[in-house]
Structures are given as structure tokens and as C-alpha cells.
Motif scaffolding. Sequence first.
Motif, PDB file in Angstrom:
ATOM      1  N   LEU A  26     -15.372  13.063  -8.129  1.00 41.16           N
ATOM      2  CA  LEU A  26     -14.968  11.774  -8.059  1.00 41.16           C
ATOM      3  C   LEU A  26     -14.908  11.089  -9.429  1.00 41.16           C
ATOM      4  N   PHE A  27     -13.561  10.675  -9.848  1.00 42.21           N
ATOM      5  CA  PHE A  27     -13.675   9.847 -11.062  1.00 42.21           C
ATOM      6  C   PHE A  27     -12.812   8.712 -11.067  1.00 42.21           C
ATOM      7  N   PHE A  28     -13.113   7.666 -11.820  1.00 46.21           N
ATOM      8  CA  PHE A  28     -12.442   6.463 -11.788  1.00 46.21           C
ATOM      9  C   PHE A  28     -11.494   6.415 -13.287  1.00 46.21           C
ATOM     10  N   TRP A  29     -10.321   5.829 -12.916  1.00 47.61           N
ATOM     11  CA  TRP A  29      -9.460   5.818 -14.008  1.00 47.61           C
ATOM     12  C   TRP A  29      -8.899   4.129 -14.274  1.00 47.61           C
ATOM     13  N   GLY A  30      -9.335   3.834 -15.540  1.00 50.09           N
ATOM     14  CA  GLY A  30      -9.130   2.228 -15.647  1.00 50.09           C
ATOM     15  C   GLY A  30      -7.581   2.106 -15.712  1.00 50.09           C
ATOM     16  N   ILE A  31      -7.029   1.011 -15.334  1.00 54.42           N
ATOM     17  CA  ILE A  31      -5.937   0.327 -15.393  1.00 54.42           C
ATOM     18  C   ILE A  31      -5.834  -1.129 -15.574  1.00 54.42           C
ATOM     19  N   GLY A  32      -4.767  -1.516 -16.204  1.00 52.15           N
ATOM     20  CA  GLY A  32      -5.074  -2.880 -16.995  1.00 52.15           C
ATOM     21  C   GLY A  32      -4.651  -4.180 -15.953  1.00 52.15           C
ATOM     22  N   GLN A  33      -3.797  -3.501 -14.665  1.00 52.24           N
ATOM     23  CA  GLN A  33      -3.637  -4.871 -13.815  1.00 52.24           C
ATOM     24  C   GLN A  33      -3.931  -4.398 -12.420  1.00 52.24           C
ATOM     25  N   SER A  34      -4.041  -5.581 -11.560  1.00 52.29           N
ATOM     26  CA  SER A  34      -4.338  -5.214 -10.260  1.00 52.29           C
ATOM     27  C   SER A  34      -3.136  -4.704  -9.438  1.00 52.29           C
ATOM     28  N   HIS A 108     -11.056  -6.271 -15.148  1.00 59.76           N
ATOM     29  CA  HIS A 108     -10.260  -4.971 -15.506  1.00 59.76           C
ATOM     30  C   HIS A 108     -10.173  -4.118 -14.256  1.00 59.76           C
ATOM     31  N   TYR A 109      -9.333  -3.370 -14.176  1.00 58.31           N
ATOM     32  CA  TYR A 109      -9.371  -2.475 -12.734  1.00 58.31           C
ATOM     33  C   TYR A 109      -9.465  -0.872 -12.842  1.00 58.31           C
ATOM     34  N   ALA A 110      -9.402  -0.441 -11.734  1.00 57.18           N
ATOM     35  CA  ALA A 110      -9.456   1.121 -11.825  1.00 57.18           C
ATOM     36  C   ALA A 110      -9.013   1.555 -10.506  1.00 57.18           C
ATOM     37  N   LEU A 111      -8.298   3.043 -10.541  1.00 63.95           N
ATOM     38  CA  LEU A 111      -8.222   3.622  -9.411  1.00 63.95           C
ATOM     39  C   LEU A 111      -9.204   4.656  -9.089  1.00 63.95           C
ATOM     40  N   SER A 137       7.589  -4.308  -2.208  1.00 64.48           N
ATOM     41  CA  SER A 137       8.632  -5.192  -2.380  1.00 64.48           C
ATOM     42  C   SER A 137      10.105  -4.407  -2.197  1.00 64.48           C
ATOM     43  N   ASP A 138      10.001  -2.827  -1.860  1.00 64.80           N
ATOM     44  CA  ASP A 138      11.116  -2.069  -1.949  1.00 64.80           C
ATOM     45  C   ASP A 138      12.073  -2.145  -3.038  1.00 64.80           C
ATOM     46  N   LYS A 139      11.617  -2.796  -4.302  1.00 66.58           N
ATOM     47  CA  LYS A 139      12.558  -2.980  -5.350  1.00 66.58           C
ATOM     48  C   LYS A 139      12.183  -1.817  -6.227  1.00 66.58           C
ATOM     49  N   PRO A 140      13.199  -1.572  -7.112  1.00 66.48           N
ATOM     50  CA  PRO A 140      13.247  -0.668  -8.415  1.00 66.48           C
ATOM     51  C   PRO A 140      11.997  -0.927  -9.173  1.00 66.48           C
ATOM     52  N   LEU A 141      11.581   0.131  -9.807  1.00 66.74           N
ATOM     53  CA  LEU A 141      10.210  -0.044 -10.585  1.00 66.74           C
ATOM     54  C   LEU A 141      10.647  -0.962 -12.039  1.00 66.74           C
ATOM     55  N   GLY A 142      10.033  -2.042 -12.464  1.00 71.07           N
ATOM     56  CA  GLY A 142      10.510  -2.543 -13.647  1.00 71.07           C
ATOM     57  C   GLY A 142      10.099  -1.823 -15.028  1.00 71.07           C
ATOM     58  N   ALA A 143      10.645  -2.107 -15.978  1.00 71.58           N
ATOM     59  CA  ALA A 143      10.877  -1.621 -17.147  1.00 71.58           C
ATOM     60  C   ALA A 143       9.429  -1.467 -17.797  1.00 71.58           C
ATOM     61  N   SER A 144       8.474  -2.502 -17.558  1.00 75.09           N
ATOM     62  CA  SER A 144       7.210  -2.672 -18.266  1.00 75.09           C
ATOM     63  C   SER A 144       6.181  -2.081 -17.115  1.00 75.09           C
ATOM     64  N   GLN A 145       6.479  -1.610 -15.924  1.00 72.19           N
ATOM     65  CA  GLN A 145       5.256  -1.147 -15.046  1.00 72.19           C
ATOM     66  C   GLN A 145       4.772   0.167 -15.613  1.00 72.19           C
ATOM     67  N   VAL A 146       3.378   0.088 -15.605  1.00 70.91           N
ATOM     68  CA  VAL A 146       2.647   1.335 -16.179  1.00 70.91           C
ATOM     69  C   VAL A 146       2.098   2.025 -14.979  1.00 70.91           C
ATOM     70  N   THR A 147       1.718   1.350 -14.016  1.00 68.06           N
ATOM     71  CA  THR A 147       0.847   1.836 -12.768  1.00 68.06           C
ATOM     72  C   THR A 147       1.406   1.005 -11.493  1.00 68.06           C
ATOM     73  N   ALA A 148       1.963   2.043 -10.624  1.00 67.77           N
ATOM     74  CA  ALA A 148       2.816   1.273  -9.560  1.00 67.77           C
ATOM     75  C   ALA A 148       2.375   2.038  -8.265  1.00 67.77           C
ATOM     76  N   VAL A 149       2.389   1.470  -7.032  1.00 69.70           N
ATOM     77  CA  VAL A 149       2.312   2.258  -5.614  1.00 69.70           C
ATOM     78  C   VAL A 149       3.581   2.420  -5.209  1.00 69.70           C
ATOM     79  N   VAL A 150       4.390   3.621  -4.941  1.00 68.57           N
ATOM     80  CA  VAL A 150       5.557   3.632  -4.988  1.00 68.57           C
ATOM     81  C   VAL A 150       6.125   4.681  -3.719  1.00 68.57           C
ATOM     82  N   HIS A 235      -0.786   5.166 -19.289  1.00 70.94           N
ATOM     83  CA  HIS A 235       0.168   4.079 -19.261  1.00 70.94           C
ATOM     84  C   HIS A 235       1.422   4.955 -19.235  1.00 70.94           C
TER      85      HIS A 235
END
Length: 241
Positions: A26-34, A108-111, A137-150, A235
Motif C-alpha cells: 500500500l502506498f499513497f501518491w499525492g496529486i494537486g487536484q480533486s 491536497h489530494y492523494a491516490l 464527461s466523455d470529453k477529450p482530455l484537456g491540455a492541462s490535465q495531469v491526473t484524470a480518470v479515463v 504530473h
Amino acid sequence: MGIESGEGLDLIIRRKEWERQLGDGLFFWGIGQSLGENARDAAASIEEDMKVLFSPMSSKAKDIDVTPGDVFVWNSWIDSRGNTVPLPEHVLITSRADLPSGRRKSSHYALVCKSASRLGTGTELEVTAAYLRNFSSDKPLGASQVTAVVKNAEFAISGNVTKKYAVSFVATMEAPYSVQLCDPELLSPHDVQSIEEVSASGGVADWNLLVSRLRSKRKPEALVPFTLDLFGTDHGLAAAI
């Protein structure tokens, strides 16, 4: 994934591998957005374990990540009922303490991840962002997205299909999948230097001692007893698929 809090990616992966060893995978990975409820909803929609793919950032790191100034260590997370729950004792998540505006970060957030395999050994996998869509949203990934559920959507290609992201390692996501962190503690310059030095030249035992020291500085006031059962029941591009 890339430089964070002034720490090089190679050292981050090295200490996360120690965290994985100390946490029985088990490990946690920090991310910048929810991620909101996207990770939980995606996990509920599939029968197999949900995977998280970690890819090195191809763009240059921002100055604020290279030279962050003050650094926080995060000690707790907020569950679905709003309770403050301490992070597992072997987990260390750091971030810069200030927002680009200059204000202090309040969250802050984490996976929440698990792996039976060593992190950072490399894979032959590649991710083509043009073949993916945001889960909700079924939309393409944005240019600035770093972490996404896809989700995979090769039938609806848009964007540059020649640009690919190498995948350094893969893990599975564990319930509650992604969490909002709280209860930060400001690290002293000496503490930040200790993290860098132990990550660069220490071992897993040295790291365990350092994490214990850094995490013991702040004891949350209102706690819910922590057990791993909480995670079992209740990122570049980092993509949770």
C-alpha cells in the motif's frame, strides 16, 4: 508525474517504493487536484481492479515546483462522513505549502494505490491521450490535465495520435481510491534536507525512522481509529483507468 516540492522524480519514486514495502504493497501518491467521486464511480462500474498508470511529465516543471519555498507534510484525510482520519503511519505525502497566489494551501489530494511489484522498473506500455475520454464527461482530455480518470475511446479519436506517454509503472487503486488530505504540518528546512538525503543515500530502514519522526510532530485532535479495513470496505499523464 514530475518534480514536486523541489524533489526529483527519481527520488520520489525511490521513497514511494520504500513506502510500498513498509505498507505491504500500500502506498499513497499525492496529486494537486480533486478527482471528486470519479474514481469511486469508475471502480464501481467495472468488475476487475481499477488500474492507475504513472507516466513521467514530458513538459518542463514549473518554477514553483522546482523551488517551492515552504513544504508541508500531510497527516490525515477526510472520509465520506467528514471525519478526520490519520494516514497510515508508513505514508509520507509532501507538497509545496503555498498556492501560486501566495496563499497557504488548505488541502491536497492523494491516490490510494497498491502494488505487489517494485515501482519504477519501467514497462513497455504507452498511453495515447487522443484515445482516451474523461470518465464522467466523455470529453477529450484537456491540455492541462495531469491526473484524470479515463475510459478508452479509440472509436472517437481526436487530437494528436502520434504523441504517446511512456508508462513507468502500474498499480491498482484501493478503496477509497482518492482522498482529500488535511492536517498539514510545515517542515523545517532541515526536515526537507533530511528527506532528500535519506532518499538519495539511505535505505528502507533509514526511511522508516525518518517518516516516524516527521509524522509524529502533529497529532490530529479528532481522530477516527484507523484500520486497513477502512480501505477495504466503506504530473505527463497519470491516468486511473
